[in-house]
Write an enzyme that holds these catalytic residues in place. Sequence first.
Site, PDB file in Angstrom:
ATOM      1  N   LYS A 177       0.780  -1.151   0.048  1.00 13.29           N
ATOM      2  CA  LYS A 177      -0.155  -0.112   0.026  1.00 13.29           C
ATOM      3  C   LYS A 177       0.859   1.278  -0.007  1.00 13.29           C
ATOM      4  O   LYS A 177       1.402   1.512   0.979  1.00 13.29           O
ATOM      5  CB  LYS A 177      -0.761   0.055   1.067  1.00 13.29           C
ATOM      6  N   GLU A 180      -1.307   7.225   0.128  1.00 11.60           N
ATOM      7  CA  GLU A 180      -2.327   7.583  -0.788  1.00 11.60           C
ATOM      8  C   GLU A 180      -1.943   8.793  -1.694  1.00 11.60           C
ATOM      9  O   GLU A 180      -2.869   9.271  -2.506  1.00 11.60           O
ATOM     10  CB  GLU A 180      -3.644   7.702   0.146  1.00 11.60           C
ATOM     11  N   GLY A 230       7.396   5.052   7.835  1.00 15.28           N
ATOM     12  CA  GLY A 230       6.222   6.439   7.907  1.00 15.28           C
ATOM     13  C   GLY A 230       6.545   7.010   9.139  1.00 15.28           C
ATOM     14  O   GLY A 230       7.728   6.800   9.662  1.00 15.28           O
ATOM     15  N   GLY A 231       5.639   7.612   9.683  1.00 12.58           N
ATOM     16  CA  GLY A 231       5.909   8.322  10.889  1.00 12.58           C
ATOM     17  C   GLY A 231       5.629   7.647  12.094  1.00 12.58           C
ATOM     18  O   GLY A 231       4.909   6.467  12.195  1.00 12.58           O
ATOM     19  N   GLY A 235       3.184   4.326  12.706  1.00 12.85           N
ATOM     20  CA  GLY A 235       4.015   3.208  12.915  1.00 12.85           C
ATOM     21  C   GLY A 235       3.645   2.501  14.359  1.00 12.85           C
ATOM     22  O   GLY A 235       3.782   1.291  14.541  1.00 12.85           O
ATOM     23  N   GLU A 252      10.381   1.403  10.027  1.00 10.14           N
ATOM     24  CA  GLU A 252      11.338   2.331   9.471  1.00 10.14           C
ATOM     25  C   GLU A 252      10.422   3.779   9.789  1.00 10.14           C
ATOM     26  O   GLU A 252       9.583   4.203   9.139  1.00 10.14           O
ATOM     27  CB  GLU A 252      11.711   2.505   7.981  1.00 10.14           C
ATOM     28  N   CYS A 291      13.637  11.507   5.842  1.00  7.07           N
ATOM     29  CA  CYS A 291      13.646  10.905   7.165  1.00  7.07           C
ATOM     30  C   CYS A 291      15.230  11.206   7.773  1.00  7.07           C
ATOM     31  O   CYS A 291      15.214  11.314   9.043  1.00  7.07           O
ATOM     32  CB  CYS A 291      13.350   9.505   7.115  1.00  7.07           C
ATOM     33  N   GLU A 394      10.159  15.835  14.570  1.00  5.46           N
ATOM     34  CA  GLU A 394      10.420  15.887  13.150  1.00  5.46           C
ATOM     35  C   GLU A 394       9.690  16.932  12.476  1.00  5.46           C
ATOM     36  O   GLU A 394       8.264  16.648  12.459  1.00  5.46           O
ATOM     37  CB  GLU A 394      10.116  14.461  12.766  1.00  5.46           C
TER      38      GLU A 394
HETATM   39  P1  NAD Z   1       2.649   8.309   7.542  1.00  7.71           P
HETATM   40  O1  NAD Z   1       2.864   7.417   8.817  1.00  7.71           O
HETATM   41  O2  NAD Z   1       1.480   9.266   7.599  1.00  7.71           O
HETATM   42  O3  NAD Z   1       2.144   7.221   6.322  1.00  7.71           O
HETATM   43  C1  NAD Z   1       3.121   6.432   6.092  1.00  7.71           C
HETATM   44  C2  NAD Z   1       2.222   5.116   5.472  1.00  7.71           C
HETATM   45  O4  NAD Z   1       1.310   4.601   6.405  1.00  7.71           O
HETATM   46  C3  NAD Z   1       0.982   5.744   4.410  1.00  7.71           C
HETATM   47  O5  NAD Z   1       0.905   4.733   3.407  1.00  7.71           O
HETATM   48  C4  NAD Z   1      -0.112   5.949   5.063  1.00  7.71           C
HETATM   49  O6  NAD Z   1      -1.191   5.742   4.357  1.00  7.71           O
HETATM   50  C5  NAD Z   1      -0.039   4.583   5.996  1.00  7.71           C
HETATM   51  N1  NAD Z   1      -0.865   4.639   7.294  1.00  7.71           N
HETATM   52  C6  NAD Z   1      -1.336   5.845   8.001  1.00  7.71           C
HETATM   53  N2  NAD Z   1      -1.915   5.374   9.038  1.00  7.71           N
HETATM   54  C7  NAD Z   1      -2.141   4.233   9.207  1.00  7.71           C
HETATM   55  C8  NAD Z   1      -2.532   3.103   9.744  1.00  7.71           C
HETATM   56  N3  NAD Z   1      -3.200   3.493  11.006  1.00  7.71           N
HETATM   57  N4  NAD Z   1      -2.300   1.736   9.710  1.00  7.71           N
HETATM   58  C9  NAD Z   1      -1.303   1.561   8.778  1.00  7.71           C
HETATM   59  N5  NAD Z   1      -1.100   2.297   7.548  1.00  7.71           N
HETATM   60  C10 NAD Z   1      -1.030   3.512   8.042  1.00  7.71           C
HETATM   61  O7  NAD Z   1       3.827   8.866   6.986  1.00  7.71           O
HETATM   62  P2  NAD Z   1       4.285   9.868   5.949  1.00  7.71           P
HETATM   63  O8  NAD Z   1       3.786  11.106   6.363  1.00  7.71           O
HETATM   64  O9  NAD Z   1       3.629   9.347   4.469  1.00  7.71           O
HETATM   65  O10 NAD Z   1       5.742   9.615   5.633  1.00  7.71           O
HETATM   66  C11 NAD Z   1       6.705  10.608   6.423  1.00  7.71           C
HETATM   67  C12 NAD Z   1       7.252   9.948   7.482  1.00  7.71           C
HETATM   68  O11 NAD Z   1       7.801   8.679   7.070  1.00  7.71           O
HETATM   69  C13 NAD Z   1       8.207  10.757   8.170  1.00  7.71           C
HETATM   70  O12 NAD Z   1       8.011  10.588   9.595  1.00  7.71           O
HETATM   71  C14 NAD Z   1       9.597  10.152   7.858  1.00  7.71           C
HETATM   72  O13 NAD Z   1      10.488  10.216   8.759  1.00  7.71           O
HETATM   73  C15 NAD Z   1       9.160   8.721   7.633  1.00  7.71           C
HETATM   74  N6  NAD Z   1      10.169   8.056   6.860  1.00  7.71           N
HETATM   75  C16 NAD Z   1      11.102   7.059   7.478  1.00  7.71           C
HETATM   76  C17 NAD Z   1      12.132   6.609   6.356  1.00  7.71           C
HETATM   77  C18 NAD Z   1      13.167   5.678   7.230  1.00  7.71           C
HETATM   78  O14 NAD Z   1      13.962   5.335   6.323  1.00  7.71           O
HETATM   79  N7  NAD Z   1      13.166   5.339   8.482  1.00  7.71           N
HETATM   80  C19 NAD Z   1      12.133   6.869   5.212  1.00  7.71           C
HETATM   81  C20 NAD Z   1      11.122   7.846   4.571  1.00  7.71           C
HETATM   82  C21 NAD Z   1      10.127   8.256   5.455  1.00  7.71           C
END
Ligand code: NAD
Length: 500
Positions: A177, A180, A230-231, A235, A252, A291, A394
Amino acid sequence: MSSHKTIHVGGEWRSALSGATREILDPADAKPFAVIAEGGAEDADAAIAAARAAFDQGPWPRTPVAERAALLRRVAGLLRRDREELGLLESRDAGKTVEEGRVDIDCVADAFVYFADLVAAEGAGRVVDAGTDTVHSVVVHEPVGVCALITPWNYPLLQASWKIAPALAAGNTFVVKPSEITPMTTVALIGLLVEAGLPAGVANIVTGPGHSVGARFAEHPDVDLVSFTGGLVSGTKVAQAAAVGVKKVALELGGKNPNVVFADACATDEGFDTAVDQALNAAFIHSGQVCSAGSRLIIEESVRERFVAELARRAAKIRLGRGTEDGVECGPLVSEQQRAKTEGYVASALEEGAVLVTGGQRPEPSGIRPATGYFYEPTVLDHCHRGMRVVREEVFGPVLTVETFRTEDEAVALANDTEYGLAGAVWTADAGRARRVAGRLRHGTVWINDFHPYLPQAEWGGFGKSGVGRELGPAGLAEYRESKHVYQNLDPRPVRWFAG
Ligand code: NAD
């Protein structure tokens, strides 16, 4: 893409079962440039069922490693063939410059080649010395099963490939996934996997929101592993949902990454120029939506004034605009929400006593910066301290905070004073100090006199709340495998533990 069939399940492209769609916006002008299927939990269920069937009954988990590796290499070739198209698509979707988009695609292809080479080079298993000739003992690796992969918007295809390539190399099936708001290149990659000859049901994608599709992935009983980038907030939810089913989990998450500059690194004009240039790159590439962005400059007090002045002078000259325009160095933020979040952090920093040196506002619109795009100026905030939210949390925008130190111990303490631990750098001309400080930093990647490079052969991931597990490197493959110990008694006899 006009058919909205961006969901791929069991070898077929589909619309959402509900019929819902979503417009994908170009962040440079906030205008839609594509329409995708807005999948829901029912689409997630269908995709997981297809991946389950392909794992339990399909050929992929039992395909010889050499054939799996060959397919991964074919995918890398197709990515290179479509580099221009995919780089442009990534640029429009995520707002990055086309050149960054192209670099991303090169790195994606490299990840496929790396994991192909890694599995192809392995033997049939690790023979264990059982201490007797009558036992043959070997540890083999097997795929985990159905992997649910959830990815963010900042490096859409790169983050997906760090999961998809090792998952396939190890013989798993998967459901993915993408974010979005940036799904386009991941949809395209699934097309390339099909073109490369991956059996139906091995690679499935559901475009849709996190709260429905992502949440269903994390909780579904037929999923064996969840890998999330993700965040921290989402996470944590994924980890909680996955814990209920005792699934394997890889996370991550975010970072608040220190860039520590000692005065000795700036002793020559060349050293000074390099450290400033790289601090700029660390903080502002992809508008800071990285990130591992070096968003905390931690600088020795004696060089602060000169360093910050030069940094601000250069930051103010960064050419902002639509990522597809020639000469543009930085694109917009990905969404209005991300820009509003950045503005909120800058406002709170100023209330808490930070000094704005440059930036801090939306730039004037121009031909390359439509008024409707989500642009924000590269911003430097001086006189910051750990009490400020902008230093602890962040931002994920083009905001660099400046803190100072007087001693090496103080520098290390500041750099480690974060709940995250993804990456950090130390700049110094003193080799002994470089080793000492690098050794004391509690971060998953430490750069000495550099910032940002990574290697597919080296593990990527974080200490602390930056995550659980590692991507890339041998550990990035191990996440997608189970170890199995096969102990064969070559001379079986009764053990007579029980006398009767
Ligand atoms: P986000 O957490 O908002 O979303 C990430 C993904 O999770 C998206 O696909 C989203 O639809 C999904 N998601 C959201 N809520 C969910 C839930 N309850 N259950 C399952 N999936 C869900 O993050 P973002 O805003 O898309 O990305 C930015 C974040 O990603 C930043 O915090 C950044 O540091 C992190 N990031 C980390 C790395 C790394 O290698 N550590 C790399 C890239 C980005």
